[in-house]
Each structure stands twice: as C-alpha cells, then as structure tokens.
Design a protein around this motif. Sequence first.
Motif, PDB file in Angstrom:
ATOM      1  N   LYS A   1      37.756  23.219  41.479  1.00  0.00           N
ATOM      2  CA  LYS A   1      37.295  23.090  42.868  1.00  0.00           C
ATOM      3  C   LYS A   1      36.080  22.173  42.984  1.00  0.00           C
ATOM      4  O   LYS A   1      35.665  21.827  44.074  1.00  0.00           O
ATOM      5  N   MET A   2      35.462  21.836  41.856  1.00  0.00           N
ATOM      6  CA  MET A   2      34.225  21.058  41.897  1.00  0.00           C
ATOM      7  C   MET A   2      34.553  19.565  41.916  1.00  0.00           C
ATOM      8  O   MET A   2      34.559  18.908  40.884  1.00  0.00           O
TER       9      MET A   2
ATOM     10  N   LEU B   1      36.930  27.832  38.630  1.00  0.00           N
ATOM     11  CA  LEU B   1      36.189  27.091  39.653  1.00  0.00           C
ATOM     12  C   LEU B   1      36.061  25.606  39.340  1.00  0.00           C
ATOM     13  O   LEU B   1      35.790  24.815  40.223  1.00  0.00           O
TER      14      LEU B   1
ATOM     15  N   PHE C   1      35.522  37.437  31.437  1.00  0.00           N
ATOM     16  CA  PHE C   1      35.563  37.300  32.896  1.00  0.00           C
ATOM     17  C   PHE C   1      34.648  36.180  33.373  1.00  0.00           C
ATOM     18  O   PHE C   1      35.021  35.358  34.202  1.00  0.00           O
TER      19      PHE C   1
ATOM     20  N   TYR D   1      33.396  41.390  29.542  1.00  0.00           N
ATOM     21  CA  TYR D   1      32.522  40.755  30.528  1.00  0.00           C
ATOM     22  C   TYR D   1      32.419  39.241  30.270  1.00  0.00           C
ATOM     23  O   TYR D   1      32.547  38.429  31.194  1.00  0.00           O
TER      24      TYR D   1
ATOM     25  N   TYR E   1      28.993  33.586  42.001  1.00  0.00           N
ATOM     26  CA  TYR E   1      30.014  34.601  41.750  1.00  0.00           C
ATOM     27  C   TYR E   1      29.558  35.553  40.644  1.00  0.00           C
ATOM     28  O   TYR E   1      29.733  36.760  40.727  1.00  0.00           O
TER      29      TYR E   1
ATOM     30  N   THR F   1      28.656  27.675  42.599  1.00  0.00           N
ATOM     31  CA  THR F   1      29.601  28.734  42.962  1.00  0.00           C
ATOM     32  C   THR F   1      29.787  29.696  41.793  1.00  0.00           C
ATOM     33  O   THR F   1      29.788  30.918  41.959  1.00  0.00           O
TER      34      THR F   1
ATOM     35  N   ILE G   1      35.898  32.716  35.262  1.00  0.00           N
ATOM     36  CA  ILE G   1      35.458  32.286  36.595  1.00  0.00           C
ATOM     37  C   ILE G   1      35.038  30.813  36.545  1.00  0.00           C
ATOM     38  O   ILE G   1      35.416  30.014  37.397  1.00  0.00           O
TER      39      ILE G   1
ATOM     40  N   VAL H   1      26.960  38.069  41.842  1.00  0.00           N
ATOM     41  CA  VAL H   1      27.488  39.217  42.591  1.00  0.00           C
ATOM     42  C   VAL H   1      28.119  40.231  41.631  1.00  0.00           C
ATOM     43  O   VAL H   1      27.917  41.445  41.745  1.00  0.00           O
ATOM     44  N   LEU H   2      28.863  39.704  40.656  1.00  0.00           N
ATOM     45  CA  LEU H   2      29.461  40.564  39.631  1.00  0.00           C
ATOM     46  C   LEU H   2      28.371  41.380  38.942  1.00  0.00           C
ATOM     47  O   LEU H   2      28.489  42.590  38.714  1.00  0.00           O
TER      48      LEU H   2
END
Lengths: 65, 535
Positions: B28-29, B25, B17, B14, B178, B174, B21, B181-182
């Motif tokens: 993208k920032m 990401l 992961f 976990y 994310y 973000t 993420i 939600v996980l």
Amino acid sequence: MPDLRLAIGGLFVLIGTLLVGYGLASPVLTAVGRAQVNLNVCWGSLMGLFGLCMLLLALKKNGGG
Amino acid sequence: MHVGFVDYAIIGIYFVFVLSIGFILKKKMVRSEDFFLSGHAIPSWITGLAFLSANLGAIEVMGMAANGAQYGIMTAHFYWVGAIPAMVFLALFMMPFYYGSRVRSVPEYLKLRFNEPTRAFNAFSFAAMTVLMSGINMYAMALVFKLLLNWSMTASILVSAGVVLAYTVLGGLTSSIYNEVLQFFLIVFGLLPITLIGLANLGGWHALTASLPAGFDHLWAHTATAGNPMGIDWLGIVSGLGFVLSFGYWCTDFLVIQRALAARDMTAAERTPLIAAFPKVLFPVLTVVPGMLALAIIPGLGSNGANLSYNMAMPLLLAKYYPSGMLGVGLTAMLASFMSGMAGNITAFNTVWTFDIYQSYLAPDKSDEHYLWVGRLATALGIVVSIGTAYLVMGFPSIMDYMQMVFSFFNAPLFATFLLGMFWKRCTPWAAFWGLVAGTTAAIIHFTLTHFGVISYPSVMAGNFWRSSIAWSSNFVVAIALSFVTKPRDEKELAGLVWGMPAEREVREQSWYKRPKVLAACVLALTIALDVVFW
C-alpha cells in the motif's frame, strides 16, 4: 487499508487458545485473595473471547459492506 | 525464574503478526504521503489509540511503576494534572491549526507561521531528541530481557532493533500505528492481572496504602509545602508539570501529533487526542498502582541490591505472580510497548528528516519515489543511531529523570513559541526564533548551575520541573519583547495558522457523542472526580 480488527482478533484468539490449552495440560494454581485460580485458563479464555469479538466486528463490517 | 517453551511461543506469535502487518502494508506504500502520513486515511479510534500508545513505551510501563514505588499516588499527577488537560487543549485549540494547515510535520507549521530558521532550529533539535529517546526504549528492553530471559544486553538490543527496523521500513507510519494499537490491547491484558492479584492478596486499596510510607495515598493533601514524597509544592506541580512540561510534550511533540495528522478529516483529528484521553485517565491502574504494590510486596525494593532498583518494580511483579504462559503474555506486552515506543520515535524522526531537513536544505525538487526511498533509508539510519544512544542511556541512574531532563531542554521552550504563534498574530518570525534560542539557552544555563551545585532542589524531578518553567518563561518574555521591535507577517498570510484568522472549514454534521467538545467535557469531569477521590 486492511482491517486492523482482523489482526487484533487473530492474535488474541491464538494466544488465548494457547494459554487455555497449556493451562489445562499443566495446571498451576495462583493465590488470588482466598481463592486458588488457574490463571492461564481464566485469563486465556478472556483474551480469546475478546479476540472473537474483534473478529466478529471485522467480519460483520466487511460482510455488510 | 523459569521461562518456558510456551512463553517463547507467545513472543514468537507476536513477532510473526508484527512482521506480517509490515509485509501486507508494504504493497500500500506507493507515495511518500502513504509512508509518512498514512495517506490521511485512518479512522479516529485507531489514531486515538496509536496517539496513546506511541507514548506508552518503556517510560510509561517501567518509569511510571518506578515512580509509583518511589512517590506513591502523587505519580498520577503525570496523568491527571499533566497529560489530560494538555490533550484536551491540543484537541480543541491547537489541532485546527495543525490539521487545517495541511502541514506534514510540526517544524513545517513553524515555517508557515514564522520563517525558515525557526523551522530549521526545531527540525534539528527534534531529530536529535527523537533518537535520544528511542535509545531509552531499547535500553529498557535489554534490561528486562537480561533479567528475565538471561539474554545479553547486546543480543536483546539487536533483536528488538531488527524487528522494529523490518516493520517500519516496510509499512511506514501505518505499520507503526497498527502495531501501536495491537500493543495497547496487549498492555491492558498483559498487565491488568498484576493489579487485580496484588490488590486481592493485600486486602484492597486501604490495606495497600496502610502498608506504605505516609503521604503515599494522597495527591494534593500534603502539597502546601514541599514536605511530601515528591518534594515539590502544588505551585511547582501545576506550573512545571501541569503547564509547561505536559503541554510542551503533548501539544508540540511531533511523535504524538503525527498520529492525529494521519486521521481522515479535521474532526477525526480533533477526536484523536480525546479518544486517547479516556484510557489515559485510567492508566495509573496499570502503571502507578503496580509500582505501589511492588513497594509493599517486594522486600528491599529501591535499595542498592542487585536488580532491586525502582525501575525493576514491574518486571519483578511479573516474575512473582505469573506462571509460565501468562509470563509470556506479560513479557510480550512489555516487549511490544518498548518496540512501539521506539517505532514511534523512528517514524517521527524519518518524517522530519526527510521533509524538514533533506527536502528543504539538502535535495529539493526530487521525485516522490526518491523521498520515499530516503524515508526508508532514514528509518534504518535512525535505528542504528538509537542503538548508540541505548548504550548512552545505560550511564544514567534513572530513565524517568533523564527523559524529563531532555524534555525540559526541547519541549518546554517550544511550547511558548506555539502558544504565541497560534494565539497572538503580532508575534513576529524573528521574535519566535530568538525566543526559542533564549529558552533553550536558559535551560542549558539552569542545568549547568544545578549540575555544579550552585542551585539545589530536594529531588532531581523538582529541578526538572523548575528548569522547564524557567525555559518556558524566558522564551515567552523574549519573544513578546522582540515582537514589538521586529516586523510581523502580513495578516493575509496567516489565515488558518493563527486563532481568529480561520481558514475555510468543511462542516460535517455528526452525532452529539462524537463531538470533540462533548468528549472533552466528559474526560475532564472524570479527571476532576479522580482528583477529588484521591485528594
């Protein structure tokens, strides 16, 4: 943005597989009502299946544009 | 309890992961808007589940289970009278103003609608509140890890803080969304077997309630007077919890609203709280019912014995039912909920700090990269301060009472400001400001009087509910009275900010089942049905 379903799918397939493998290698039975259940194998398969569905949804969308 | 290698492996997977993420990401920032608002690019099913999960921290998982053990099914009032109506109201009536005015934060809305001092008051009090709240999550996690893994309080606080720091600094909102939600899916898969096994072993719902104290199986039947497990009558529940506390939290707390602001367009933003409301209606199955099961199954729960406080209901059930393997999943679910509860507070904090305090008062007119950098720095500082508040929370007997106390000071009065601001165009800027000051002051006076025994209530929770009502009413009355003697804003300036003064809105055709009003009607019908079933 990267598809979140890939991450959810990947995580659940990995954890599900690990649970099923561990449950088969060292089985422990838990009493659920009157039944005796190998929780790791049962719940692990369910988690793995859920992960697969998520992966398929993500791949279908990415494949179909 | 024995925690095996496989449990650590699941927790490890976990962590990998979550951090990946963040790293993915990071690329993208580019702009500050990407970091703070996810560039307004997230689909509504993701913002909806994040909206739900940002709130799904230690309070929900440990606190609601503790309350379930303490008060029975009446705890579900927090969901069916509290959260759901407030989420529907937010979606249908308030979101058009939040999203439509293109603000980046809740305090920024207050600046547009009222004036700079009202925004400043809210920005500072919100910043203080978020760090106070994120400390709760760290403390709760440390508690669980100490019991189950034998880690020291300090070690588990530092590990969790380190991971949250890494992924929020890297991926901003973000990354936080994310992971929320996980975590939602982890919570469902990690905790659902507890309810299923517990109910199967006890012989079903009726066998469970038969083994609990009287009144634990009814929501409303014993609320004509305060003679029920929660010690509060229906009026206190509806006004204090249902109206003021819940509407105050769900409709004004930037922590949850920020998730909806990240949505793609207006209807996606309106759908966000509604998508969250569907799982929320059913969440008592994962939180309240396990608490009730714990009371029936674990002897001595709620006594003064070591590790037998109500807060430990959920961890004790994990230890009782899960073999090694599933235990790792359950622990990861709890860990994830604490981390995302904390990350939610931290991402809300860094946005309000950067836009509403730093950019507004300390360093205006800097470059976008500068604010992006300040946002990352604020994230790190927020986490360091939260570590401090985690130790502060350790001094309080119950995390749920502590949290409702914090809300009664900050959120309850604020909700009156928003109601008047959004639905009454005559409400003036200075009336809003002094109303807010009056409401907060009333809460402080009430707290002081209760603390020194001048006023007393059957339970701490009842005191919290009544304090919220008093704070809200004080704000409401003062703001209305002052509105008649101070100067309102020019009507032209209020377009898109007040009900009846709409801004231009892009209308998109959408399938009937995606329309906010249809979703709202369905979720309300489901909630009413549950109230009737558990009457």
